[in-house]
Motif scaffolding. Structure first.
Motif, PDB file in Angstrom:
ATOM      1  N   SER A  59       0.830  -1.207   0.000  1.00  0.00           N
ATOM      2  CA  SER A  59       0.000   0.000   0.000  1.00  0.00           C
ATOM      3  C   SER A  59       0.864   1.257   0.000  1.00  0.00           C
ATOM      4  N   GLY A  60       0.275   2.346  -0.435  1.00  0.00           N
ATOM      5  CA  GLY A  60       0.956   3.626  -0.391  1.00  0.00           C
ATOM      6  C   GLY A  60       1.329   4.019   1.023  1.00  0.00           C
ATOM      7  N   ILE A  61       0.518   3.621   1.978  1.00  0.00           N
ATOM      8  CA  ILE A  61       0.819   3.912   3.381  1.00  0.00           C
ATOM      9  C   ILE A  61       2.110   3.227   3.802  1.00  0.00           C
ATOM     10  N   GLU A  62       2.281   1.973   3.409  1.00  0.00           N
ATOM     11  CA  GLU A  62       3.513   1.261   3.738  1.00  0.00           C
ATOM     12  C   GLU A  62       4.708   1.872   3.008  1.00  0.00           C
ATOM     13  N   VAL A  63       4.511   2.319   1.779  1.00  0.00           N
ATOM     14  CA  VAL A  63       5.584   2.990   1.037  1.00  0.00           C
ATOM     15  C   VAL A  63       6.030   4.228   1.807  1.00  0.00           C
ATOM     16  N   VAL A  64       5.078   5.053   2.217  1.00  0.00           N
ATOM     17  CA  VAL A  64       5.403   6.267   2.971  1.00  0.00           C
ATOM     18  C   VAL A  64       6.121   5.918   4.267  1.00  0.00           C
ATOM     19  N   ARG A  65       5.612   4.926   4.970  1.00  0.00           N
ATOM     20  CA  ARG A  65       6.232   4.512   6.237  1.00  0.00           C
ATOM     21  C   ARG A  65       7.706   4.136   6.018  1.00  0.00           C
ATOM     22  N   THR A  80      -5.281   9.375  -3.849  1.00  0.00           N
ATOM     23  CA  THR A  80      -6.189   8.254  -4.047  1.00  0.00           C
ATOM     24  C   THR A  80      -7.558   8.714  -4.520  1.00  0.00           C
ATOM     25  N   VAL A  81      -8.202   7.887  -5.295  1.00  0.00           N
ATOM     26  CA  VAL A  81      -9.607   8.124  -5.639  1.00  0.00           C
ATOM     27  C   VAL A  81     -10.499   7.252  -4.751  1.00  0.00           C
ATOM     28  N   PHE A  82      -9.889   6.431  -3.909  1.00  0.00           N
ATOM     29  CA  PHE A  82     -10.616   5.551  -2.990  1.00  0.00           C
ATOM     30  C   PHE A  82     -10.406   6.013  -1.557  1.00  0.00           C
ATOM     31  N   ALA A  83     -10.773   7.239  -1.281  1.00  0.00           N
ATOM     32  CA  ALA A  83     -10.523   7.825   0.033  1.00  0.00           C
ATOM     33  C   ALA A  83     -11.417   7.210   1.103  1.00  0.00           C
ATOM     34  N   ALA A  84     -10.868   7.111   2.284  1.00  0.00           N
ATOM     35  CA  ALA A  84     -11.612   6.647   3.449  1.00  0.00           C
ATOM     36  C   ALA A  84     -10.990   7.287   4.682  1.00  0.00           C
ATOM     37  N   PHE A  85     -11.798   7.548   5.670  1.00  0.00           N
ATOM     38  CA  PHE A  85     -11.307   8.173   6.896  1.00  0.00           C
ATOM     39  C   PHE A  85     -10.154   7.365   7.490  1.00  0.00           C
ATOM     40  N   GLU A  86     -10.294   6.053   7.511  1.00  0.00           N
ATOM     41  CA  GLU A  86      -9.265   5.201   8.109  1.00  0.00           C
ATOM     42  C   GLU A  86      -7.936   5.340   7.387  1.00  0.00           C
ATOM     43  N   SER A  87      -7.970   5.374   6.046  1.00  0.00           N
ATOM     44  CA  SER A  87      -6.712   5.474   5.311  1.00  0.00           C
ATOM     45  C   SER A  87      -6.087   6.853   5.475  1.00  0.00           C
ATOM     46  N   ALA A  88      -6.891   7.898   5.613  1.00  0.00           N
ATOM     47  CA  ALA A  88      -6.344   9.232   5.860  1.00  0.00           C
ATOM     48  C   ALA A  88      -5.648   9.271   7.224  1.00  0.00           C
ATOM     49  N   PHE A  89      -6.268   8.661   8.218  1.00  0.00           N
ATOM     50  CA  PHE A  89      -5.666   8.580   9.547  1.00  0.00           C
ATOM     51  C   PHE A  89      -4.376   7.773   9.500  1.00  0.00           C
ATOM     52  N   ALA A  93      -0.451   8.861  10.332  1.00  0.00           N
ATOM     53  CA  ALA A  93       0.332   8.100  11.304  1.00  0.00           C
ATOM     54  C   ALA A  93       1.629   7.570  10.698  1.00  0.00           C
ATOM     55  N   ALA A  94       1.621   7.282   9.401  1.00  0.00           N
ATOM     56  CA  ALA A  94       2.810   6.770   8.713  1.00  0.00           C
ATOM     57  C   ALA A  94       3.810   7.876   8.384  1.00  0.00           C
ATOM     58  N   GLY A  95       3.364   9.130   8.521  1.00  0.00           N
ATOM     59  CA  GLY A  95       4.266  10.252   8.253  1.00  0.00           C
ATOM     60  C   GLY A  95       3.983  11.002   6.968  1.00  0.00           C
ATOM     61  N   ALA A  96       2.866  10.700   6.317  1.00  0.00           N
ATOM     62  CA  ALA A  96       2.535  11.416   5.078  1.00  0.00           C
ATOM     63  C   ALA A  96       2.348  12.895   5.368  1.00  0.00           C
TER      64      ALA A  96
END
Length: 113
Positions: A59-65, A80-89, A93-96
């Motif tokens: 995932s992009g979150i893991e890439v950023v981390r 992302t075009v698949f936004a969700a509150f959880e992924s924004a959080f 947290a990952a440092g984005a």
């Protein structure tokens, strides 16, 4: 000018973002997977990384981390075009440094960078 790495599994997005940013004077590089982007960042300094949230390998979150923990970029923005509150959080947290939900067109890409 800033050097931007674009990581996305859709070639059309890579081509479009790269063309827009180059025409605005940015130096760009692209990677078609999360792992390829991380590997590219290990060998070259990037000021900004634009990374897709949903990719087949990681995932992009893991890439950023990984990029942030290894100090491989100054700024990372998840797009992302698949936004969700959880992924924004999770992105924060990952440092984005940013989280953009929805399609980016033309100058919007430049403004994000």
């Amino acid at each position: 000018m800033a050097c931007v790495l674009i990581i996305d599994d859709h070639q059309g997005t890579l081509d479009t973002f790269s063309t827009i940013l180059r025409s605005a004077g940015f130096d760009t590089a692209t990677a078609s997977s999360g792992r390829a982007g991380i590997d590219l960042a290990k060998g070259r300094a990037f000021d900004v990384v634009l990374v897709d949230l949903c990719m087949p390998d990681i995932s992009g979150i893991e890439v950023v981390r990984e990029l942030k923990s290894a100090d491989l970029t100054r700024r990372a923005v998840i797009v992302t075009v698949f936004a969700a509150f959880e992924s924004a959080f999770d992105a924060a947290a990952a440092g984005a440094d940013g989280y953009v939900d929805g399609m980016l067109f033309g100058d919007e890409v430049v403004k994000v960078v």
